[in-house]
Design a protein around this motif. Structure first.
Motif, PDB file in Angstrom:
ATOM      1  N   ALA A 138       0.743  -1.213  -0.067  1.00  0.00           N
ATOM      2  CA  ALA A 138      -0.051  -0.049  -0.108  1.00  0.00           C
ATOM      3  C   ALA A 138       0.835   1.102  -0.010  1.00  0.00           C
ATOM      4  N   ARG A 139       2.025   1.410   0.682  1.00  0.00           N
ATOM      5  CA  ARG A 139       2.876   2.400   0.978  1.00  0.00           C
ATOM      6  C   ARG A 139       3.071   2.861  -0.682  1.00  0.00           C
TER       7      ARG A 139
ATOM      8  N   ASP B 258      -3.911   1.837  -0.794  1.00  0.00           N
ATOM      9  CA  ASP B 258      -4.635   0.830  -0.488  1.00  0.00           C
ATOM     10  C   ASP B 258      -5.742   0.542  -1.435  1.00  0.00           C
TER      11      ASP B 258
ATOM     12  N   HIS C  85      -7.155   5.205   5.792  1.00  0.00           N
ATOM     13  CA  HIS C  85      -6.006   4.866   5.056  1.00  0.00           C
ATOM     14  C   HIS C  85      -4.927   4.568   6.101  1.00  0.00           C
TER      15      HIS C  85
ATOM     16  N   ALA D   3      -1.623   3.553   8.116  1.00  0.00           N
ATOM     17  CA  ALA D   3      -0.674   2.769   7.878  1.00  0.00           C
ATOM     18  C   ALA D   3      -0.346   2.036   8.948  1.00  0.00           C
TER      19      ALA D   3
ATOM     20  N   ASN E 106      -3.476  -2.649   4.288  1.00  0.00           N
ATOM     21  CA  ASN E 106      -2.710  -1.646   5.057  1.00  0.00           C
ATOM     22  C   ASN E 106      -1.859  -2.460   5.992  1.00  0.00           C
TER      23      ASN E 106
END
Length: 337
Positions: free
Chosen positions: A107-108, A112, A261, A263, A293
């Motif tokens: 996701a980074r 996501d 969202h 993390a 995530n």
């Protein structure tokens, strides 16, 4: 992390703060109206891709179900044999520029929701702050496909051939940012080709004259969740997920809410495991978006039930016919223009 089902930020809960923010909302609304007038009048030009663009968007800051609807629409198109790709900003990623999503990635790197779309639909997803550049890359690498523009209603820099806008009951009584969650006023629905009534929204709540009006039902289907379970999520409207769990017969032993969202970090995992121990829960239950995530941390929470969102469109075949016929008509007009 906080441990309360009804918890939202103090900003959202404080009537006094909302009242103080009204002048800023009026200023924001004036800016949105001016920008829309400039686009409507052609003073600000929209760039056009070679293939048709279908935008899926909403009026507010998340939680209307855009991603589940895009996946639903994508599934309907695939059943008809229509090839498409997805263009997305890639919100929440640590990278910049234009890139094709690797479904096995993180996701980074891609965000996501683009990852979720790529995994669920198995189609090309291209992320980029500049959706026109993302579309150009898509047309170079995957030619001849319709573009589905994720969260595109406010991204007027890219011309579209069909605008789909999801609305919720909250939108009908909300106010503009920052006092509320609306990014545009209800009057902006005049730009839409189809308005999707979501989360129980009713036709009479919105100005829908002359629009195609579609209706969706959204639910979840937990498969053998641990009992009892700690429910946690980092989504725009967490109260909806918790309500859906209870409607599905899942009463959480404890709840943990993170920002949209979110993390996840090692500390979050430790906190969640400690919450499971304190609540004597057998495991966890969360959303597909949170599973993405969590990345490699997901295994540390086993047993964990990842709950997919199921969205159904009433009269889906008729709605798809309207969409495809409109695209065909507008494509012919462009070709002869």
């Amino acid at each position: 992390m906080k441990n309360s089902a009804a918890r939202l930020s103090g900003w959202e809960n404080s009537a006094a703060v909302r009242l103080l923010a009204r002048p800023a909302s009026n200023l924001f609304g004036a800016g949105v109206s001016l920008r829309n007038r400039l686009y409507d009048g052609g003073a600000l030009p929209a760039r056009r891709l070679n293939s048709c663009v279908v935008s899926i968007g909403n009026l507010s800051t998340g939680g209307a179900g855009k991603t589940p609807f895009l996946i639903l629409l994508g599934d309907l198109l695939q059943r008809r044999g229509v090839e498409f790709d997805v263009l997305s900003r890639g919100f929440g990623r640590a990278t910049t520029g234009t890139a094709v999503v690797d479904a096995g990635g993180a996701a980074r790197d891609f965000g996501d929701e683009p990852l979720l779309i790529a995994r669920r639909l198995n189609v090309p997803v291209v992320v980029g702050e500049d959706r026109f550049a993302a579309g150009q890359l898509a047309e170079q690498m995957f030619p001849g496909r319709i573009h589905l523009l994720d969260d595109g209603f406010q991204h007027r820099q890219l011309a579209r051939d069909f605008d789909i806008v999801l609305v919720t009951p909250e939108d009908a009584r909300d106010v503009m940012l920052p006092a509320g969650r609306l990014r545009e006023p209800l009057s902006s629905l005049r730009r839409a080709d189809a308005v999707v009534l979501a989360s129980g929204a009713a036709h009479e709540q919105f100005p829908l004259a002359g629009k195609a009006v579609w209706k969706v039902r959204r639910g979840i289907m937990p498969q053998s969740p641990p009992h009892p379970a700690v429910a946690f999520c980092g989504i725009a409207r967490p109260q909806n997920f918790l309500l859906q769990l209870r409607r599905a017969g899942v009463e959480p032993a404890a709840e943990a809410i993170f920002g949209d969202h979110h993390a996840y970090s090692e500390r979050d995992i430790r906190d969640l495991l400690a919450l499971r121990q304190r609540s004597a829960a057998a495991g966890f239950i969360t959303t597909e978006k949170d599973a993405i995530n969590l990345g490699g941390y997901l295994a540390a929470l086993e047993p964990v039930c990842v709950v997919p969102v199921k969205m159904e469109l009433t009269g889906a075949e008729d709605a798809l016919n309207v969409l495809l016929q409109t695209l065909a008509n507008r494509d012919r007009t462009r070709s002869h223009g």
